[in-house]
Every structure is written in C-alpha cells, then in structure tokens.
Design a protein around this motif. Structure first.
Motif, mmCIF file in Angstrom:
data_model
loop_
_atom_site.group_PDB
_atom_site.id
_atom_site.type_symbol
_atom_site.label_atom_id
_atom_site.label_comp_id
_atom_site.label_asym_id
_atom_site.label_seq_id
_atom_site.Cartn_x
_atom_site.Cartn_y
_atom_site.Cartn_z
ATOM 1 N N SER A 29 0.849 -1.188 0.000
ATOM 2 C CA SER A 29 0.000 0.000 0.000
ATOM 3 C C SER A 29 0.880 1.232 0.000
ATOM 4 N N LEU A 30 0.663 2.124 -0.979
ATOM 5 C CA LEU A 30 1.476 3.327 -1.069
ATOM 6 C C LEU A 30 1.252 4.238 0.128
ATOM 7 N N GLY A 31 -0.018 4.388 0.539
ATOM 8 C CA GLY A 31 -0.293 5.223 1.700
ATOM 9 C C GLY A 31 0.386 4.705 2.955
ATOM 10 N N GLU A 32 0.324 3.396 3.185
ATOM 11 C CA GLU A 32 0.978 2.809 4.354
ATOM 12 C C GLU A 32 2.493 2.912 4.240
ATOM 13 N N ALA A 33 3.024 2.770 3.026
ATOM 14 C CA ALA A 33 4.473 2.885 2.842
ATOM 15 C C ALA A 33 4.951 4.281 3.234
ATOM 16 N N ASP A 34 4.207 5.317 2.822
ATOM 17 C CA ASP A 34 4.593 6.682 3.189
ATOM 18 C C ASP A 34 4.444 6.912 4.694
ATOM 19 N N GLU A 83 -16.881 -3.817 3.695
ATOM 20 C CA GLU A 83 -18.097 -3.119 3.312
ATOM 21 C C GLU A 83 -17.957 -2.371 1.999
ATOM 22 N N ASP A 84 -16.738 -2.134 1.551
ATOM 23 C CA ASP A 84 -16.613 -1.354 0.322
ATOM 24 C C ASP A 84 -15.809 -2.086 -0.726
ATOM 25 N N VAL A 85 -15.969 -3.402 -0.811
ATOM 26 C CA VAL A 85 -15.268 -4.171 -1.829
ATOM 27 C C VAL A 85 -15.746 -3.805 -3.228
ATOM 28 N N LEU A 86 -17.047 -3.570 -3.396
ATOM 29 C CA LEU A 86 -17.607 -3.194 -4.692
ATOM 30 C C LEU A 86 -18.254 -1.813 -4.571
ATOM 31 N N PRO A 87 -18.228 -1.007 -5.634
ATOM 32 C CA PRO A 87 -17.686 -1.321 -6.945
ATOM 33 C C PRO A 87 -16.210 -1.019 -7.094
ATOM 34 N N GLY A 88 -15.600 -0.288 -6.166
ATOM 35 C CA GLY A 88 -14.202 0.088 -6.317
ATOM 36 C C GLY A 88 -13.354 -0.508 -5.230
ATOM 37 N N PRO A 89 -12.019 -0.327 -5.294
ATOM 38 C CA PRO A 89 -11.128 -0.876 -4.278
ATOM 39 C C PRO A 89 -11.256 -0.146 -2.956
ATOM 40 N N ARG A 90 -10.865 -0.836 -1.909
ATOM 41 C CA ARG A 90 -10.934 -0.233 -0.585
ATOM 42 C C ARG A 90 -9.941 0.904 -0.462
ATOM 43 N N SER A 91 -10.299 1.872 0.319
ATOM 44 C CA SER A 91 -9.387 2.973 0.567
ATOM 45 C C SER A 91 -8.320 2.532 1.554
ATOM 46 N N GLY A 92 -7.146 3.110 1.409
ATOM 47 C CA GLY A 92 -6.053 2.783 2.309
ATOM 48 C C GLY A 92 -6.141 3.610 3.566
ATOM 49 N N PRO A 93 -5.166 3.456 4.466
ATOM 50 C CA PRO A 93 -5.195 4.174 5.720
ATOM 51 C C PRO A 93 -4.972 5.657 5.542
ATOM 52 N N ARG A 94 -4.400 6.038 4.390
ATOM 53 C CA ARG A 94 -4.242 7.451 4.122
ATOM 54 C C ARG A 94 -4.283 7.625 2.621
ATOM 55 N N SER A 95 -4.647 8.814 2.169
ATOM 56 C CA SER A 95 -4.824 9.013 0.740
ATOM 57 C C SER A 95 -3.493 8.906 0.020
#
Length: 295
Positions: A29-34, A83-95
């Motif tokens: 996850s890019l957000g988690e990596a940052d 809860e948010d698998v569809l229609p798009g991917p889940r949001s990460g811990p930070r944008s």
C-alpha cells in the motif's frame, strides 16, 4: 541531542526512493508505505546514531521494523467487514495518488501483491528483504528475533507460495486462457467478448460480503452475468489471475489487501458454467491462493 543526526538526515534523503520501495513491497500500500517512512524517520531522528557504521543498512532495518509492526497490526484487523469491496477498491489508511499506486502495482506485479497478502508478517518480511533487496538472512533474523536458519525457512515457504505450482491436469492451459480472457474483457468493458466466454446456463454466486447484502446473491444467464461483471470494471483494475486451490482463478488486492476471489467451473467445451465470488474473511482465509505457477 542524538549523534550524527545531520548525517542520518542526509542519508535518509539519499535512500528515500529505495526505502519507499522496501516499504511498499512489504506493505503493498502506497499510503501505508509513506506512513512507515514518516514513522521511521521520527524514530531515526530521536536515536543516537554515532556508532552506526552502515547508515543505509541501519535505515533499512528501521523501516523494516516499522513495516513489520504495521503488518502485525493489520493481521489483527482481519475480521473487519469488507463493506466497500464493490464497486471500487478499498481505501487505504491514508490518501495516495491512485495513478501512482496503480503504476507501482503494475511494476511489482498485482499477482505478487495478492499472494503476498496471504503470507504471515515474518514470511513476508523475510521474502521481500532477502529476495528483492538482498538483505542478508543474519540481519533479517535479528529483526525477527529468530535464527538465521529459521529465517531462511520463512523465505523459502514464502517463495514457494509466490511461485505457485503447475496447474493440475484437471485445469488445462485453455481454461487458464479463458480466465485470462475473462479478466481482460472485464477490465476493458468488452461485453460481447465476455458473453462469448460464458455458457448459456452460467450461474454466478456472490457471498454476502461482496456487495454487501443481507444474503448471498445469485444470478444466471450469459447476459445477466456479463452485465454483473461489467459493474466490477473498477475492481478488475486491481485484479490478477492466480491459482485458487490449484486452479486458475482471479483475485484482487487493492492497497495490499486480498479483497475478492473468483473461482470458476467449466463445461466440456471450456465455456464458464459457474463463478463463485468470495469476499467473506472466513472463506478467503480457507482458500489456498498462490502465484500463477511456474514449471
């Protein structure tokens, strides 16, 4: 004041691209990596580094330890609903920049990220650090508080899962090609191509965590199932063909999390007769998801 803080600060900036790459490959996850890099820098800045002989190696260790803690915390949250698998991917811990995240996922390999999410934190750390960044097993063993031999075993187990196994004879190459074509048609929104892959009596079953709905969803017929697949175009961008219990299937891993798995059954003419869409955490955990296989 901590010793040599200016030297460490300069080294951190020089190493930032590599450290970010390490964190992204461990976390997916890019957000988690940052977030991990920010936490690692705060720790490094508070530490006396006057006796550090190898600043680059030391910083890699700090980042890896932060990532390991994040993986362990993530493992404790597996029971959270999808809860948010569809229609798009889940949001990460930070944008994070979605385009950059997609480019990174493509460069690393979506199938690799999917399988990596099935590994335990120690296996994942050992595999990434040794196989991708050539960190010696002795150094990784110290991070994990294990022997070097035990750390080698962790990396070996992870390597076997990532590489997968050859598909059994019951799942011939033409069916793998059908699954490849299904994913390509879904990603591209090619309704006609998708219909051509489906048997007239095809049935799709999605568990209650997929939509989510109070009850599982069942739909049948080529056109209805194809329309349902078209609704998941966004999810398909973070999907890849993998082996599910030894057979070709599709899985998604947006932001480093295994989210949805598709299992297929086929008619004798290799058209798809059944699609099982799985998102419930307990069902996902029971699946054997590995890399797409190498001979």
């Amino acid at each position: 004041m901590p010793g040599r803080s200016d030297d460490i600060a300069r080294q951190f900036e020089l190493d930032r691209p590599r450290l970010r790459a390490v964190a992204y490959r461990i976390l997916g996850s890019l957000g988690e990596a940052d977030d991990a890099l920010q936490d690692a820098w705060l720790r490094a800045d508070r530490t006396d580094t006057s006796d550090v002989a190898n600043p680059s190696g030391w910083l890699t260790t700090v980042v890896a330890r932060v990532c390991l803690n994040m993986l362990r915390a993530r493992a404790g949250r597996r029971e959270e609903p999808l809860e948010d698998v569809l229609p798009g991917p889940r949001s990460g811990p930070r944008s994070a920049d979605p385009e950059e995240e997609a480019q990174l996922a493509d460069s690393v390999g979506i199938a690799l990220l999917i399988v990596m999410d099935t590994l335990g934190p120690a296996e994942r750390l050992a595999f990434v650090l040794h196989d991708m960044f050539d960190v010696p097993f002795d150094d990784i063993a110290e991070m994990l508080d294990k022997t070097s031999a035990a750390t080698r075993q962790l990396a070996s187990r992870a390597r076997r899962r990532v590489r997968g196994v050859p598909a059994p004879e019951a799942d011939p190459p033409r069916r793998r090609r059908a699954v490849d074509a299904y994913l390509a048609a879904t990603r591209g929104g090619d309704f006609d191509a998708l219909v051509s892959l489906l048997h007239p009596d095809v049935v799709l079953r999605a568990d209650a965590a997929v939509v989510p709905t109070p009850e599982p969803v069942t739909m049948s017929g080529m056109e209805r199932v194809a329309r349902g697949a078209m609704a998941s175009m966004a999810r398909a961008q973070s999907a890849a063909v993998v082996l599910v219990d030894g057979l070709a299937g599709i899985a998604t891993a947006a932001h480093g999390r295994l989210g949805v798995v598709l299992r297929f059954t086929f008619a004798d003419d290799d058209r798809i007769t059944g699609i099982d869409v799985i998102a419930e955490p307990e069902r996902l955990a029971a699946l054997d998801v590995t890399g797409p296989g190498v001979s």
